[in-house]
Design a protein around this motif. Sequence first.
Motif, PDB file in Angstrom:
ATOM      1  N   GLN A   1       0.859  -0.948  -0.106  1.00 10.53           N
ATOM      2  CA  GLN A   1      -0.084   0.127  -0.062  1.00 10.53           C
ATOM      3  C   GLN A   1       1.055   1.205   0.097  1.00 10.53           C
ATOM      4  N   HIS A   2       2.092   1.219   0.480  1.00 11.23           N
ATOM      5  CA  HIS A   2       3.009   2.170   0.364  1.00 11.23           C
ATOM      6  C   HIS A   2       4.266   1.755  -0.643  1.00 11.23           C
ATOM      7  N   ALA A   3       4.380   2.355  -1.757  1.00 11.80           N
ATOM      8  CA  ALA A   3       5.271   2.130  -2.812  1.00 11.80           C
ATOM      9  C   ALA A   3       6.698   1.659  -2.725  1.00 11.80           C
TER      10      ALA A   3
ATOM     11  N   ASN B   1      -3.260   3.395   2.590  1.00 12.58           N
ATOM     12  CA  ASN B   1      -3.299   2.865   3.709  1.00 12.58           C
ATOM     13  C   ASN B   1      -4.164   3.858   4.688  1.00 12.58           C
ATOM     14  N   ARG B   2      -4.429   4.970   4.188  1.00 13.21           N
ATOM     15  CA  ARG B   2      -5.287   5.874   4.926  1.00 13.21           C
ATOM     16  C   ARG B   2      -6.762   6.217   4.138  1.00 13.21           C
ATOM     17  N   ASP B   3      -6.781   5.350   3.309  1.00 15.80           N
ATOM     18  CA  ASP B   3      -7.931   5.790   2.361  1.00 15.80           C
ATOM     19  C   ASP B   3      -9.132   4.709   2.423  1.00 15.80           C
ATOM     20  N   TRP B   4      -9.073   4.013   3.540  1.00 12.35           N
ATOM     21  CA  TRP B   4     -10.278   3.171   3.570  1.00 12.35           C
ATOM     22  C   TRP B   4     -11.531   3.726   4.254  1.00 12.35           C
TER      23      TRP B   4
ATOM     24  N   TRP C   1      -8.555   6.207  -4.000  1.00  9.11           N
ATOM     25  CA  TRP C   1      -7.754   5.331  -4.951  1.00  9.11           C
ATOM     26  C   TRP C   1      -8.494   4.350  -5.657  1.00  9.11           C
ATOM     27  N   ASN C   2      -8.446   3.900  -6.788  1.00  5.33           N
ATOM     28  CA  ASN C   2      -9.548   2.843  -7.403  1.00  5.33           C
ATOM     29  C   ASN C   2      -9.151   1.459  -6.664  1.00  5.33           C
ATOM     30  N   GLU C   3      -7.790   1.228  -6.494  1.00  8.49           N
ATOM     31  CA  GLU C   3      -7.333   0.053  -5.786  1.00  8.49           C
ATOM     32  C   GLU C   3      -8.318  -0.111  -4.477  1.00  8.49           C
ATOM     33  N   ILE C   4      -8.187   0.762  -3.745  1.00  4.05           N
ATOM     34  CA  ILE C   4      -8.851   0.699  -2.263  1.00  4.05           C
ATOM     35  C   ILE C   4     -10.366   0.482  -2.528  1.00  4.05           C
TER      36      ILE C   4
END
Length: 418
Positions: A205-207, A265-268, A274-277
């Motif tokens: 989640q962190h590149a 990891n703060r986007d839930w 983010w599209n992934e979340i």
Amino acid sequence: MNPRQLLVPLALLSLAIAGEQLFADAPLSVAADFEGGSVAEVEIDPAAGSIRFMPGGDPARGWPCWWYFRIDGIQPGQTITLQLRGSTATVGKQKPLGASWAMPKRATYSTDGKTWRQTDPGQRDGPIMTYELTPDTSSVYVAWGPPYTPKTAEKLATRLSEASPHVEAMQLCRSREDRAVPMLHFREGTRTAEQRFGVWIQARQHAWESGSSWVAEGFADWLAGDDRQAAWLRQHADVYLVPIMDIDNTATGNGGKNAIPRDHNRDWSAKPHWNEILAAQQKVGELIDQNRMDLFIDLHNPGPGDPTFFFVPPRELLKPQAVEAADQFMELAYQRISRIEPSIPMNNKPRVTGSNYHPLWRQISKNWVSLNGNPHTVSVCLETAWNSPASTQAGYKAVGENLAIATQQFLAKQPEKP
């Protein structure tokens, strides 16, 4: 001009980074024009064989601590000296990121871009960390840690799905920059969805946290294999695995952590950026709706002062039914990982973070899953140590394999699905 103070002219450096060959016997040059490449403020002293640099990356797209580039024009057998400084890049009134985040004890290098080795421990003198390596080739890749790019994730998905009928290569979604986000689904046999445990594994989640993707690959390789325990897990569970969540920043060599407007990891949240979340929430939500979100594992890297692997459970958010189960799972994983040879540093004392950790603590993935999950849902983060002699491809993958075995052992102790 003193050759030890030689600064590559901007135009020359730009050509080198673009991968241009200026002339047949070109001197030392640096290139970062490939997936995941990142470097800034390069100074080259050809006579001394030294390269002075700092991490690249746009600080608005996360902490500028990741570096990864290729050195060309080496005389085989020539000792190359890397002189690393912390990034001075900032966003707004922020202070520059602490240099130690960019300074692993050992740098990583490769002559083929596939197999990565560690240098001897670097030597830090004030703001400069110095590493030395002596490649036997005219080019060498150097990096903060063993890189794991979107192409690596694609190759993993293709390799395992072509080799096994029990592995499906899927796409979690397409990113905001229209990149595919590879995902693997492991499933064998005729059990219905309702009869299967639900397992979700995600990394990166962190590149900049490349080690976590190698742990995920080790998990996937074992689960696709012929071991009887692996077959049991495939037959009794739906296992979903995402090797890279922050695909765009991984591809472009940005750090990802604390990216604007917020990192993955703060986007839930109720409205993810983010599209992934959003896609992960939907898939995990389906498992929750079916009352089978049994195990959620989020793979990360810790800080530079953390020399061991360790778990971070959302202790105060776990539902009562899940507290004992989480302890059982973490102990099984500790027993497996701590016995790996050569030794993997593993701490059996989970580190608990709560409401005082971050203002958006409820929007951290493991916390969101605990808040929204089933009464029995076990949701944890495993921090992947990166400042150890075992912080290698082989070491990380061994951790992933043993994490997968612990997953099977844990689920085998749970009541079977009706």
